[in-house]
Motif scaffolding. Structure first.
Motif, mmCIF file in Angstrom:
data_model
loop_
_atom_site.group_PDB
_atom_site.id
_atom_site.type_symbol
_atom_site.label_atom_id
_atom_site.label_comp_id
_atom_site.label_asym_id
_atom_site.label_seq_id
_atom_site.Cartn_x
_atom_site.Cartn_y
_atom_site.Cartn_z
ATOM 1 N N PRO A 164 -8.896 15.573 -34.257
ATOM 2 C CA PRO A 164 -7.541 15.973 -34.689
ATOM 3 C C PRO A 164 -6.668 16.490 -33.554
ATOM 4 C CG PRO A 164 -9.194 17.568 -35.416
ATOM 5 C CD PRO A 164 -9.939 16.379 -34.896
ATOM 6 N N ASP A 165 -7.286 16.975 -32.474
ATOM 7 C CA ASP A 165 -6.509 17.493 -31.342
ATOM 8 C C ASP A 165 -6.354 16.473 -30.219
ATOM 9 O OD1 ASP A 165 -6.203 20.252 -32.341
ATOM 10 O OD2 ASP A 165 -8.374 20.331 -32.089
ATOM 11 N N HIS A 166 -7.310 15.539 -30.102
ATOM 12 C CA HIS A 166 -7.274 14.573 -29.003
ATOM 13 C C HIS A 166 -7.490 13.151 -29.524
ATOM 14 C CE1 HIS A 166 -7.647 18.036 -26.289
ATOM 15 N NE2 HIS A 166 -8.635 18.447 -27.067
ATOM 16 N N GLY A 167 -7.072 12.887 -30.746
ATOM 17 C CA GLY A 167 -7.404 11.614 -31.360
ATOM 18 C C GLY A 167 -6.559 10.455 -30.871
ATOM 19 N N GLY A 168 -6.988 9.251 -31.250
ATOM 20 C CA GLY A 168 -6.243 8.056 -30.918
ATOM 21 C C GLY A 168 -6.512 7.562 -29.518
ATOM 22 N N THR A 169 -5.653 6.642 -29.110
ATOM 23 C CA THR A 169 -5.822 6.014 -27.808
ATOM 24 C C THR A 169 -5.757 7.029 -26.670
ATOM 25 O OG1 THR A 169 -4.828 3.986 -28.663
ATOM 26 C CG2 THR A 169 -4.950 4.224 -26.271
ATOM 27 N N TRP A 170 -4.829 8.002 -26.790
ATOM 28 C CA TRP A 170 -4.698 8.983 -25.719
ATOM 29 C C TRP A 170 -5.939 9.849 -25.585
ATOM 30 C CZ3 TRP A 170 -1.717 8.313 -21.926
ATOM 31 C CH2 TRP A 170 -0.457 7.708 -22.072
ATOM 32 N N GLY A 171 -6.646 10.045 -26.696
ATOM 33 C CA GLY A 171 -7.890 10.800 -26.614
ATOM 34 C C GLY A 171 -8.917 10.106 -25.757
ATOM 35 N N VAL A 172 -8.957 8.777 -25.858
ATOM 36 C CA VAL A 172 -9.875 8.000 -25.021
ATOM 37 C C VAL A 172 -9.410 7.995 -23.571
ATOM 38 C CG1 VAL A 172 -10.902 5.730 -24.659
ATOM 39 C CG2 VAL A 172 -10.566 6.590 -26.989
ATOM 40 N N VAL A 173 -8.096 7.816 -23.380
ATOM 41 C CA VAL A 173 -7.556 7.810 -22.012
ATOM 42 C C VAL A 173 -7.822 9.145 -21.326
ATOM 43 C CG1 VAL A 173 -5.434 7.677 -20.649
ATOM 44 C CG2 VAL A 173 -5.804 6.079 -22.551
ATOM 45 N N ASP A 174 -7.687 10.231 -22.080
ATOM 46 C CA ASP A 174 -7.917 11.561 -21.500
ATOM 47 C C ASP A 174 -9.351 11.756 -21.013
ATOM 48 O OD1 ASP A 174 -5.350 12.453 -21.738
ATOM 49 O OD2 ASP A 174 -5.664 13.549 -23.613
ATOM 50 N N LEU A 175 -10.270 10.942 -21.507
ATOM 51 C CA LEU A 175 -11.647 11.037 -21.027
ATOM 52 C C LEU A 175 -11.750 10.756 -19.536
ATOM 53 C CD1 LEU A 175 -13.629 9.271 -23.906
ATOM 54 C CD2 LEU A 175 -13.607 11.712 -23.375
ATOM 55 N N LEU A 176 -10.751 10.055 -18.985
ATOM 56 C CA LEU A 176 -10.748 9.779 -17.548
ATOM 57 C C LEU A 176 -10.669 11.063 -16.726
ATOM 58 C CD1 LEU A 176 -8.362 6.669 -17.439
ATOM 59 C CD2 LEU A 176 -10.859 6.692 -17.232
ATOM 60 N N ASN A 177 -10.204 12.144 -17.360
ATOM 61 C CA ASN A 177 -10.148 13.416 -16.636
ATOM 62 C C ASN A 177 -11.534 13.991 -16.385
ATOM 63 O OD1 ASN A 177 -7.257 13.935 -16.289
ATOM 64 N ND2 ASN A 177 -7.191 13.982 -18.528
ATOM 65 N N TYR A 178 -12.545 13.476 -17.049
ATOM 66 C CA TYR A 178 -13.916 13.844 -16.711
ATOM 67 C C TYR A 178 -14.383 13.130 -15.438
ATOM 68 C CZ TYR A 178 -14.822 16.307 -21.099
ATOM 69 O OH TYR A 178 -14.807 17.212 -22.132
ATOM 70 N N ILE A 179 -13.620 12.129 -15.011
ATOM 71 C CA ILE A 179 -13.947 11.388 -13.795
ATOM 72 C C ILE A 179 -13.087 11.868 -12.627
ATOM 73 C CG2 ILE A 179 -14.066 9.091 -12.737
ATOM 74 C CD1 ILE A 179 -14.434 7.955 -15.550
#
Length: 409
Positions: free
Chosen positions: A111-126
């Motif tokens: 609910p806070d990081h959902g959708g496509t942007w939630g997946v894109v934001d995973l790049l911040n772990y890299i």
């Protein structure tokens, strides 16, 4: 013939040039800052942010090292700093994300990081240019780990984001500092007065990132001032007096803007910036530039060396390890003698102290398991326990050296 020396004073000897090497005073400050961060995240004592502003100190030390490195081409320096940062982050991210996914977290439906942007934001772990996503609640309160473990584990990554921003901005900041030093030094404090007090509000993670950059930017540039010798040119009584006034203002401001945790300066950006700035000025004004830890401090030399060689590993993992102490200590309740109510009460009363005792061997095990990645990232031969003991042994045996660094803190 040379005249013989009489009974008078010996001819004046020129001091031997100091050998290049690490500044052990700065190393000691970094070690203290790391220990304070662990203690703060374990006990949550707000007054620790006043006693020793660890994050400001660490940013100042990093700024000083960055200024020294920028005697080389800037792009190579930035690339080297980023290279040292990312592999340890990747190891942490792999474990943290695996645990989140195993716990049922799906960033597409968060609910806070959902959708496509939630997946894109995973790049911040890299590459931590922004804030990485994580679930605010995962699992259950009665599970092996409390349901907020992801927030506490991944929350510390704000520091890596801020560090990366400072590294990338350092060539421009150093260029500006050498031309208009006072303006560059004080500009972050002015920016904090704007974005950290509600005068201008920038929503979302961009606002958090800009606020972090402003709050600790003054400390980063103070590292420049220390390296460039600017602080040494200011009379000590003036530097200490001005710092004391800044810190007094910080406490006055904090007293009227207390957050949910009272005097926790992490919740009061302007007070945090001013207090950290003044505190760092005093520490750097008294900087003795030790080549070796003196007196009684010498017995801590190995731990100081180890913590500096594994600073990134300790910082990344410490919060997760604090939480890992809970399921381990909970096993004590299953021991036969713990059936007595007095024994249970004694453990309940001292539970936090046992967490403090246990977290350090867990940190040691994590250094053994993941610390060597810092060596690979720095293009060094991997070492399991780099506390300097082997180097000193080699030096002693040959007579010479053989050598040819939002959960708030």
């Amino acid at each position: 013939m040379q005249p013989e020396s009489g009974p008078g004073p010996e001819p004046e000897q020129k001091p031997a040039p100091r050998r290049p090497g690490r500044d052990r005073y700065l190393d000691l400050l970094r070690s203290i800052a790391l220990v304070r961060v662990v203690v703060y995240h374990l006990f949550g004592w707000a007054w620790l942010t006043v006693l020793f502003p660890s994050m400001g100190v660490m940013f100042a030390l990093a700024g000083s090292l960055m200024a020294r490195s920028l005697s080389r081409p800037p792009w190579g320096v930035i690339r080297g700093r980023v290279r040292r940062l990312l592999p340890p982050l990747w190891a942490f991210s792999a474990v943290a994300l695996a645990m989140m996914f195993a716990g049922g977290w799906n960033p597409l439906h968060d609910p806070d990081h959902g959708g496509t942007w939630g997946v894109v934001d995973l790049l911040n772990y890299i590459v931590p240019v922004g804030a990485p996503p994580f679930p605010w609640k995962i699992g259950s309160k009665s599970g092996l780990l409390e349901d907020t473990w992801a927030v506490q584990s991944a929350g510390v990554l704000w520091y890596l984001r801020a560090y990366l921003w400072f590294v990338v901005a350092s060539p421009l900041l150093l260029w500006a500092f050498r031309r208009v030093p006072w303006a560059t030094l004080l500009a972050p404090l002015a920016l904090t007065a704007v974005v950290g007090t509600g005068i201008v509000t920038i929503p979302g993670e961009l606002g958090n990132a800009i606020t972090d950059f402003a709050v600790f930017g003054g400390c980063w540039v103070l590292g420049f001032a220390h390296h460039e010798g600017m602080l040494a040119k200011i009379p000590r009584y003036i530097a200490i007096s001005c710092s004391t006034l800044m810190m007094a203002f910080a406490l006055w401001w904090a007293s009227g803007h207390l957050g949910p945790d009272g005097w926790d300066l992490n919740d009061i950006p302007l007070a945090d910036a001013m207090w950290s700035f003044g505190f760092v000025v005093i520490l750097l004004q008294y900087s003795p530039s030790w080549q070796a830890l003196p007196g009684r401090l010498a017995k801590w030399d190995k731990l100081v060396t180890l913590s500096n060689n594994r600073a990134v590993t300790i910082y990344l993992w410490h919060n997760m390890l604090i939480m890992a102490t809970v399921p381990i200590l909970d096993q004590l309740y299953n021991l036969p003698f713990m059936q007595d109510d007095r024994a249970v009460a004694a453990l309940d009363t001292t539970y936090m102290l046992w967490m403090f005792v246990l977290v350090w061997p867990l940190i040691g095990l994590t250094i053994l398991a993941f610390g060597w990645i810092e060596d690979i990232a720095a293009k060094r031969s991997p070492r399991l326990w780099p506390n300097g003991a082997q180097k000193r042994k080699s030096t002693g045996s040959t007579g010479r050296s053989t050598r040819g660094r939002r959960a708030r803190g």
